[in-house]
Design an enzyme around this catalytic site. Structure first.
Site, PDB file in Angstrom:
ATOM      1  CD1 TRP A  59      12.489   5.989  50.005  1.00 12.89           C
ATOM      2  CD2 TRP A  59      10.536   4.915  49.879  1.00 12.89           C
ATOM      3  NE1 TRP A  59      12.507   4.989  50.934  1.00 12.89           N
ATOM      4  CE2 TRP A  59      11.312   4.314  50.882  1.00 12.89           C
ATOM      5  CE3 TRP A  59       9.254   4.396  49.614  1.00 12.89           C
ATOM      6  CZ2 TRP A  59      10.850   3.225  51.633  1.00 12.89           C
ATOM      7  CZ3 TRP A  59       8.816   3.321  50.358  1.00 12.89           C
ATOM      8  CH2 TRP A  59       9.599   2.751  51.344  1.00 12.89           C
ATOM      9  NE  ARG A  60      17.550   3.904  49.405  1.00 12.34           N
ATOM     10  CZ  ARG A  60      17.645   2.984  50.354  1.00 12.34           C
ATOM     11  NH1 ARG A  60      17.822   1.712  50.040  1.00 12.34           N
ATOM     12  NH2 ARG A  60      17.572   3.317  51.610  1.00 12.34           N
ATOM     13  CD  GLU A 113      12.759   9.233  55.285  1.00  9.73           C
ATOM     14  OE1 GLU A 113      12.666   8.761  56.442  1.00  9.73           O
ATOM     15  OE2 GLU A 113      13.348   8.630  54.370  1.00  9.73           O
ATOM     16  CD  GLN A 141       5.252   6.571  65.305  1.00 11.24           C
ATOM     17  OE1 GLN A 141       4.589   7.119  64.423  1.00 11.24           O
ATOM     18  NE2 GLN A 141       5.530   7.166  66.434  1.00 11.24           N
ATOM     19  CE1 TYR A 144      15.145  10.025  60.265  1.00  8.98           C
ATOM     20  CE2 TYR A 144      12.949  10.387  59.367  1.00  8.98           C
ATOM     21  CZ  TYR A 144      14.154   9.721  59.348  1.00  8.98           C
ATOM     22  OH  TYR A 144      14.379   8.765  58.396  1.00  8.98           O
ATOM     23  CG  ASP A 184      15.232   7.025  62.538  1.00 12.30           C
ATOM     24  OD1 ASP A 184      16.400   6.695  62.841  1.00 12.30           O
ATOM     25  OD2 ASP A 184      14.611   6.486  61.606  1.00 12.30           O
ATOM     26  CB  CYS A 190      27.990  -4.008  61.016  1.00 16.15           C
ATOM     27  SG  CYS A 190      27.776  -2.277  61.464  1.00 16.15           S
TER      28      CYS A 190
HETATM   29  S1  SF4 Z   1      28.691  -3.688  64.826  1.00 17.32           S
HETATM   30 FE1  SF4 Z   1      26.787  -4.680  65.357  1.00 17.32          FE
HETATM   31  S2  SF4 Z   1      25.944  -3.586  67.105  1.00 17.32           S
HETATM   32 FE2  SF4 Z   1      27.567  -2.326  66.227  1.00 17.32          FE
HETATM   33  S3  SF4 Z   1      26.515  -0.936  64.875  1.00 17.32           S
HETATM   34 FE3  SF4 Z   1      27.131  -2.678  63.645  1.00 17.32          FE
HETATM   35  S4  SF4 Z   1      25.411  -4.122  63.679  1.00 17.32           S
HETATM   36 FE4  SF4 Z   1      25.096  -2.598  65.314  1.00 17.32          FE
END
Ligand code: SF4
Length: 378
Positions: A29-30, A47, A52, A143, A161, A226
């Site tokens: 879908w992207r 979506e 779930q 959402y 969500d 992250c």
């Molecule tokens: S740093 Fe770690 S806990 Fe914080 S949003 Fe990113 S993955 Fe989640």
């Protein structure tokens, strides 16, 4: 409960976008161009399927669905049982029922010209373009409306969500859930709106969905990968396991009996309406019962046939099944009748409809795994 919103640093949002452009998974879908507006119908279907349900499960369902129902018009003309068959295995059938209702409403509005409807180049009906109109349609909540408006129409609309709740709870060390109060819900939506307050809302929203799915996972988030690692309070304080706070899980045990009623010409009784579950589709008759209920013909079965016609009653096994909060265990009772099945039988008195289905066609006919589990015991 209210938490002051600090402006999300533009540089952090750029990190988020850069991360997403590098990490975006290839999903049916992207689009390959992440900046291109998406088809609102496809956003809506994907979506809704993803609620779930895991991405890995939804992939094939989405492809099959779009092949059979490529647009709102095709879907609106489809038979409910066929729609359920294309949904079978995704669970939560009310989602499929609502999708069909909504498609019919939008298609009807197009035919009536009753709403200023956005049409595609090929004059096909598509989704409304405001949150108010979208949320008025069956099965479309805040959402899904936000996803359609941001991903398809590139409006600065937020989404929230479970994935985003987890990210915000960790990012801002929120020790409460949005379900706890109106204030709590508002706090989470305020954070979501802050991130969507940008012409790039479409990519911020989609990046957050992906981040929650692949990096900020429920267990062992991969904080080293992250884009929020330098600002996330839970990560900086080494407390990721504390957020979001856990909620009490309420599950209800439900014990019932499912009837497989078979006529002498090998047809199985299917019922529409008047049942505890699957009220709007054909199912096998079922009712709540005690564990180890005494043998014999249950009183509830007498609604469907004259008990003088019964030649045998046999418990052919049991199965387990979950529906919403119900953790079910069901005995399956096979009731053999000595008479042939009538061609068709409507029962006005009990507000349900009965159909007799050839035994060899029953697997195909019943569009829910609850019935299929019972039939598998035959
Ligand atoms: S740093 Fe770690 S806990 Fe914080 S949003 Fe990113 S993955 Fe989640």
């Amino acid at each position: 409960m209210s938490v002051a919103i600090k402006n999300m640093d533009k540089a952090i949002l750029k990190h988020l976008r850069d991360w997403f452009r590098k990490s975006a998974a290839d999903l049916p879908w992207r689009l390959s161009d992440l900046d291109a507006p998406r088809d609102p119908y496809a956003v809506w279907i994907s979506e809704t399927m993803l609620q779930q349900t895991q991405v890995s499960t939804v992939r094939d369902y989405f492809v099959r669905w779009m092949k059979r129902f490529p647009d709102i018009e095709t879907l609106a003309a489809a038979d409910e049982n066929e729609v359920f068959r294309y949904w079978q295995g995704l669970g939560y059938y009310s989602r499929a029922r609502n999708i069909l209702k909504t498609a019919k409403i939008i298609n009807q509005q197009k035919m009536d010209g009753s709403r200023r409807l956005r049409l595609q180049d090929d004059n096909k009906a598509t989704m409304p373009t405001t949150r108010k109109e979208l949320e008025a349609l069956p099965g479309i909540g805040a959402y899904t409306a936000g996803a359609i408006l941001s991903l398809a129409y590139h409006q600065q609309e937020a989404i929230l969500d479970g994935n985003l709740v987890r990210i915000f709870s960790r990012l801002y060390a929120l020790d409460f859930l949005p379900t706890e109060s109106k204030d709590a819900l508002k706090t989470y939506w305020d954070y979501a709106r802050e991130i969507a307050d940008s012409p790039k809302a479409y990519i911020h929203n989609e990046a957050l969905m992906e981040l929650g799915r692949t990096v900020c996972k429920i267990k062992n988030p991969d904080c080293a990968s992250c884009p929020f690692q330098k600002v996330c309070r839970a990560a900086l304080e080494n407390r990721t396991a504390e957020f979001p706070p856990s909620k009490k899980h309420i599950q209800k045990d439900w014990h019932g009996t499912v009837l497989v009623i078979e006529s002498s010409d090998h047809k199985i009784l299917a019922i529409h309406g008047g049942q505890k579950f699957f009220k709007n589709q054909f199912t096998l008759p079922h009712f709540e019962s005690q564990r180890n209920a005494t043998a014999g013909i249950p009183a509830q079965a007498e609604t469907y046939f004259n008990t003088d016609l019964v030649t045998s009653v046999q418990c052919i096994g049991k199965f387990k099944h979950n529906i919403t909060v119900h953790k079910m265990e069901c005995d399956v009772l096979h009731i053999q009748l000595r008479s042939k099945a009538p061609v068709r039988n409507h029962s006005a008195k009990t507000a349900h409809e009965i159909q007799w289905i050839k035994r060899e066609e029953a697997q195909e006919f019943f569009a829910n795994s609850f019935c299929l589990k019972a039939l598998a015991l035959l």
